[in-house]
Design an enzyme around this catalytic site. Structure first.
Site, PDB file in Angstrom:
ATOM      1  N   SER A  16       0.552  -1.200   0.031  1.00 28.93           N
ATOM      2  CA  SER A  16      -0.110   0.091   0.026  1.00 28.93           C
ATOM      3  C   SER A  16       0.750   1.284  -0.035  1.00 28.93           C
ATOM      4  O   SER A  16       0.533   2.302  -0.823  1.00 28.93           O
ATOM      5  CB  SER A  16      -0.864  -0.118   1.387  1.00 28.93           C
ATOM      6  OG  SER A  16      -1.740  -0.998   0.970  1.00 28.93           O
ATOM      7  N   CYS A  44      -1.707  -6.200   3.122  1.00 28.25           N
ATOM      8  CA  CYS A  44      -2.986  -5.587   3.416  1.00 28.25           C
ATOM      9  C   CYS A  44      -4.049  -6.396   2.154  1.00 28.25           C
ATOM     10  O   CYS A  44      -5.062  -6.866   2.468  1.00 28.25           O
ATOM     11  CB  CYS A  44      -3.451  -4.184   3.290  1.00 28.25           C
ATOM     12  SG  CYS A  44      -5.009  -3.699   3.543  1.00 28.25           S
ATOM     13  N   CYS A  49      -5.530  -7.258   5.678  1.00 27.12           N
ATOM     14  CA  CYS A  49      -6.831  -6.754   6.148  1.00 27.12           C
ATOM     15  C   CYS A  49      -8.003  -7.055   5.252  1.00 27.12           C
ATOM     16  O   CYS A  49      -9.066  -7.197   5.313  1.00 27.12           O
ATOM     17  CB  CYS A  49      -6.705  -5.266   6.329  1.00 27.12           C
ATOM     18  SG  CYS A  49      -5.761  -4.325   5.209  1.00 27.12           S
ATOM     19  N   LYS A  52      -9.019 -10.783   5.144  1.00 17.74           N
ATOM     20  CA  LYS A  52      -9.463 -11.024   6.524  1.00 17.74           C
ATOM     21  C   LYS A  52     -11.043 -10.354   6.614  1.00 17.74           C
ATOM     22  O   LYS A  52     -11.797 -11.200   7.114  1.00 17.74           O
ATOM     23  CB  LYS A  52      -8.688 -10.376   7.440  1.00 17.74           C
ATOM     24  CG  LYS A  52      -9.103 -10.533   8.899  1.00 17.74           C
ATOM     25  CD  LYS A  52      -8.319  -9.576   9.814  1.00 17.74           C
ATOM     26  CE  LYS A  52      -8.647  -8.024   9.434  1.00 17.74           C
ATOM     27  NZ  LYS A  52      -7.732  -7.015  10.047  1.00 17.74           N
ATOM     28  N   TYR A 100      -4.079  -3.148  -8.966  1.00 21.60           N
ATOM     29  CA  TYR A 100      -2.966  -2.431  -8.532  1.00 21.60           C
ATOM     30  C   TYR A 100      -1.869  -2.123  -9.636  1.00 21.60           C
ATOM     31  O   TYR A 100      -1.247  -1.172  -9.846  1.00 21.60           O
ATOM     32  CB  TYR A 100      -2.614  -2.943  -7.180  1.00 21.60           C
ATOM     33  CG  TYR A 100      -2.770  -2.630  -6.085  1.00 21.60           C
ATOM     34  CD1 TYR A 100      -2.175  -1.647  -4.886  1.00 21.60           C
ATOM     35  CD2 TYR A 100      -4.269  -2.714  -5.768  1.00 21.60           C
ATOM     36  CE1 TYR A 100      -2.600  -1.347  -3.930  1.00 21.60           C
ATOM     37  CE2 TYR A 100      -4.883  -2.207  -4.254  1.00 21.60           C
ATOM     38  CZ  TYR A 100      -3.951  -1.595  -3.551  1.00 21.60           C
ATOM     39  OH  TYR A 100      -4.416  -0.945  -2.266  1.00 21.60           O
ATOM     40  N   GLY A 177      -2.222 -12.515  21.811  1.00 18.48           N
ATOM     41  CA  GLY A 177      -3.594 -11.826  22.333  1.00 18.48           C
ATOM     42  C   GLY A 177      -3.980 -10.363  21.663  1.00 18.48           C
ATOM     43  O   GLY A 177      -4.616  -9.657  22.232  1.00 18.48           O
ATOM     44  N   TYR A 179      -4.857  -7.884  17.853  1.00 21.18           N
ATOM     45  CA  TYR A 179      -6.046  -8.025  17.154  1.00 21.18           C
ATOM     46  C   TYR A 179      -6.079  -9.145  16.125  1.00 21.18           C
ATOM     47  O   TYR A 179      -6.958  -9.743  16.034  1.00 21.18           O
ATOM     48  CB  TYR A 179      -6.002  -6.718  16.285  1.00 21.18           C
ATOM     49  CG  TYR A 179      -4.808  -6.336  15.435  1.00 21.18           C
ATOM     50  CD1 TYR A 179      -5.161  -6.736  14.063  1.00 21.18           C
ATOM     51  CD2 TYR A 179      -3.600  -6.052  15.594  1.00 21.18           C
ATOM     52  CE1 TYR A 179      -4.307  -6.532  12.881  1.00 21.18           C
ATOM     53  CE2 TYR A 179      -2.743  -5.754  14.648  1.00 21.18           C
ATOM     54  CZ  TYR A 179      -2.884  -6.069  13.173  1.00 21.18           C
ATOM     55  OH  TYR A 179      -2.042  -5.930  12.323  1.00 21.18           O
ATOM     56  N   ILE A 180      -4.667  -9.742  15.702  1.00 22.41           N
ATOM     57  CA  ILE A 180      -4.960 -10.894  14.742  1.00 22.41           C
ATOM     58  C   ILE A 180      -5.672 -12.280  15.416  1.00 22.41           C
ATOM     59  O   ILE A 180      -6.425 -12.838  14.807  1.00 22.41           O
ATOM     60  CB  ILE A 180      -3.526 -11.076  13.972  1.00 22.41           C
ATOM     61  CG1 ILE A 180      -2.887  -9.837  13.329  1.00 22.41           C
ATOM     62  CG2 ILE A 180      -3.648 -12.460  13.175  1.00 22.41           C
ATOM     63  CD1 ILE A 180      -1.724 -10.077  12.553  1.00 22.41           C
ATOM     64  N   GLU A 183      -9.200 -11.384  16.131  1.00 23.47           N
ATOM     65  CA  GLU A 183     -10.208 -11.591  14.844  1.00 23.47           C
ATOM     66  C   GLU A 183     -10.212 -12.923  14.246  1.00 23.47           C
ATOM     67  O   GLU A 183     -11.310 -13.273  14.040  1.00 23.47           O
ATOM     68  CB  GLU A 183      -9.263 -10.451  13.658  1.00 23.47           C
ATOM     69  CG  GLU A 183      -9.579  -9.102  14.170  1.00 23.47           C
ATOM     70  CD  GLU A 183      -8.676  -8.081  13.185  1.00 23.47           C
ATOM     71  OE1 GLU A 183      -9.054  -7.123  13.253  1.00 23.47           O
ATOM     72  OE2 GLU A 183      -7.777  -8.615  12.679  1.00 23.47           O
ATOM     73  N   ASP A 305       4.891  -0.554   7.405  1.00 13.77           N
ATOM     74  CA  ASP A 305       5.264  -1.415   8.740  1.00 13.77           C
ATOM     75  C   ASP A 305       6.797  -1.588   8.523  1.00 13.77           C
ATOM     76  O   ASP A 305       7.259  -1.881   9.866  1.00 13.77           O
ATOM     77  CB  ASP A 305       4.694  -2.592   8.295  1.00 13.77           C
ATOM     78  CG  ASP A 305       3.051  -2.498   8.595  1.00 13.77           C
ATOM     79  OD1 ASP A 305       2.525  -1.313   8.855  1.00 13.77           O
ATOM     80  OD2 ASP A 305       2.357  -3.337   8.594  1.00 13.77           O
ATOM     81  N   HIS A 439     -32.160   8.856  15.013  1.00 14.65           N
ATOM     82  CA  HIS A 439     -32.939   7.621  15.930  1.00 14.65           C
ATOM     83  C   HIS A 439     -33.827   6.711  15.117  1.00 14.65           C
ATOM     84  O   HIS A 439     -34.285   7.437  14.176  1.00 14.65           O
ATOM     85  CB  HIS A 439     -33.615   8.409  17.117  1.00 14.65           C
ATOM     86  CG  HIS A 439     -34.468   7.303  17.984  1.00 14.65           C
ATOM     87  ND1 HIS A 439     -33.828   6.714  18.947  1.00 14.65           N
ATOM     88  CD2 HIS A 439     -35.714   7.007  17.903  1.00 14.65           C
ATOM     89  CE1 HIS A 439     -34.758   5.890  19.676  1.00 14.65           C
ATOM     90  NE2 HIS A 439     -35.961   6.231  19.035  1.00 14.65           N
ATOM     91  N   GLU A 444     -26.262   6.923  17.640  1.00  8.73           N
ATOM     92  CA  GLU A 444     -26.919   8.167  18.410  1.00  8.73           C
ATOM     93  C   GLU A 444     -26.284   8.119  20.025  1.00  8.73           C
ATOM     94  O   GLU A 444     -26.401   9.094  20.650  1.00  8.73           O
ATOM     95  CB  GLU A 444     -28.398   8.007  18.536  1.00  8.73           C
ATOM     96  CG  GLU A 444     -29.100   6.856  19.417  1.00  8.73           C
ATOM     97  CD  GLU A 444     -30.561   7.026  19.064  1.00  8.73           C
ATOM     98  OE1 GLU A 444     -31.156   7.880  19.543  1.00  8.73           O
ATOM     99  OE2 GLU A 444     -31.213   5.841  18.666  1.00  8.73           O
TER     100      GLU A 444
END
Length: 450
Positions: A16, A44, A49, A52, A100, A177, A179-180, A183, A305, A439, A444
């Protein structure tokens, strides 16, 4: 530009950040080349991402189909085909990779589909042996999954391989533990696998607000995901039937079908030849850069990264854009503001956050106010699903400025994108209060905190 070089810019890595930097640099008039040894699109798009999130979408149908009955729908003969989903996802990844590549081609960027190494000042040698020179070199090689090392660890997979499994495993053990880990635990659990998480510490998702971490743990356990905290691996051995026998330190041994490492990602700096020109690396192997993404070698830059600043795709894209504009256009050089970046965990349910956690705010500001909304989404009420959402707003008590928003619940990431603009802009809780609610919605709650 400098005619004594083959290219004005040579980018190593077509993820990216690298694609954005190369495309924009070419649009500014630079002669640009990119080397990519795997597939254009990077982590990604190819194995991160994007695929995933597609699996996350697929996993949501497990509960949606069940909840639909309470909304009057009769669904007979439902079943799940992992191979069908896997192949559909990979087909779309192929499509995105092609787009890409077209983008680079349309901007006149020359793409070398092979490995590249810096072999001297302004010099790059490709795997084919071809040597080229460039006025500037940009390293955008990203990061790779970390692997634990212990007897039998070679039997484990990482997130890279999870997208290509031949069959859906009945029993999955996930190490980590972050995010990967959370998920994929949610994904496999919704698909019907028996899932357990093994974590060497006593907490999940370090860096996220404690209230949200606790809520995710409660809900995950309610969904049937097991957790083994303060636990490490001793060994993995393969059983005669192909399953894996896992010996743990701190818990009972287990037999599973797949062990997946999700213990973080390490910058991809090995074998790039950075040492040949004296590029300075950090303790984790990351490329050290200044606010303009420039290394200690004045003609070498790095984004994404591989710099280990903030490992998020949108950050890499912004860094690539800033590099291209600063080096190849007439604008005043600028960097990327890495503060107050919104993020999400696509767990089940998802988490989203922006700004400081309650703990961070107390340490930095001291006098704060915390507002919470703990509720059950209307859809869950009708469906009879006992799963509660939690929204949290943190303000500077002296100025009323909102310094953090944290959410766990359906569509949290989608809602957070707009809320992040308000926090980044420095708006106050009074500004939220003055905004009329839409609403009935989940969002909200952000303007109804008491």
């Amino acid at each position: 530009m400098a005619d004594q070089y083959d290219f004005d810019l040579f980018t190593i890595g077509a993820g990216s950040g690298g694609v954005r930097a190369s495309r924009v640099s070419a649009a500014h008039g630079a002669r640009v080349a990119v080397a990519e040894e795997y597939r254009v699109g990077g982590t990604c798009v190819i194995r991160g991402c994007v695929p995933k999130k597609m699996l996350v979408y697929g996993a949501h149908f497990a509960e949606d189909l069940e909840d639909a009955q309470q909304f009057g729908w009769t669904i007979e003969g439902k079943s799940f085909d992992w191979v069908k989903l896997r192949d559909h996802v990979q087909t779309d990844i192929d499509r995105l990779e092609g787009l890409y590549g077209e983008t680079l081609g349309n901007h006149g960027v020359e793409v070398f589909r092979e490995r590249a190494e810096i072999t001297g000042p302004h010099e790059i040698t490709l795997a084919s042996g071809k040597v080229v020179t460039a006025k500037y070199i940009l390293v955008a090689t990203g990061a790779q999954p970390q692997r634990l090392e212990f007897p039998g660890s070679e039997h484990a997979i990482t997130s890279n391989e999870a997208f290509h499994l031949d069959a859906l495993p009945k029993r999955v053990m996930i190490a980590g533990g972050g995010y990967i880990a959370n998920e994929f635990a949610g994904i496999f659990n919704e698909f019907g696998s028996k899932v357990c998480i093994v974590n060497r510490s006593d907490q999940l998702l370090r860096g996220y607000d404690e209230s949200l971490r606790d809520r995710l743990l409660q809900i995950s356990m309610m969904k049937g995901i097991n957790f083994h905290f303060n636990t490490t691996f001793k060994s993995i051995t393969k059983n005669d039937d192909g399953s894996l026998h896992v010996e743990l330190d701190g818990d009972d041994d287990q037999d599973v079908d797949v062990v997946m490492f999700a213990t973080g990602r390490s910058p991809n700096t090995g074998g790039l030849g950075l040492e040949n020109v004296g590029v300075e690396l950090g303790d984790k192997g990351e490329i050290k850069v200044d606010e303009f993404s420039q290394t200690n070698v004045d003609y070498i830059y790095a984004v994404g990264d591989v710099t280990d600043r903030v490992q998020l795709t949108p950050v890499a894209i912004r860094e690539g854009q800033a590099f291209a504009d600063s080096v190849f256009s007439d604008v005043e050089p600028y960097g990327v503001d890495h503060s107050c970046i919104a993020s999400a965990v696509f767990s089940h349910p998802p988490i989203a956050a922006v700004g400081m956690t309650e703990g961070e705010a107390r340490n930095k500001i001291g006098n704060i106010k915390v507002y919470t909304s703990d509720f059950r989404a209307m859809k869950n009420v009708v469906a009879g699903r006992n799963e509660r959402s939690l929204y949290k707003m943190i303000t500077n008590a002296a100025t009323d400025q909102v310094v953090g928003i944290h959410m766990i619940g359906p569509e949290s990431a989608e809602i957070m994108q707009a809320a992040a603009v308000a926090v980044k802009a420095g708006l106050t809780k009074a500004d939220f209060d003055a905004t009329t609610a839409i609403h009935p919605t989940l969002a909200e709650e952000l303007v109804l905190f008491k």
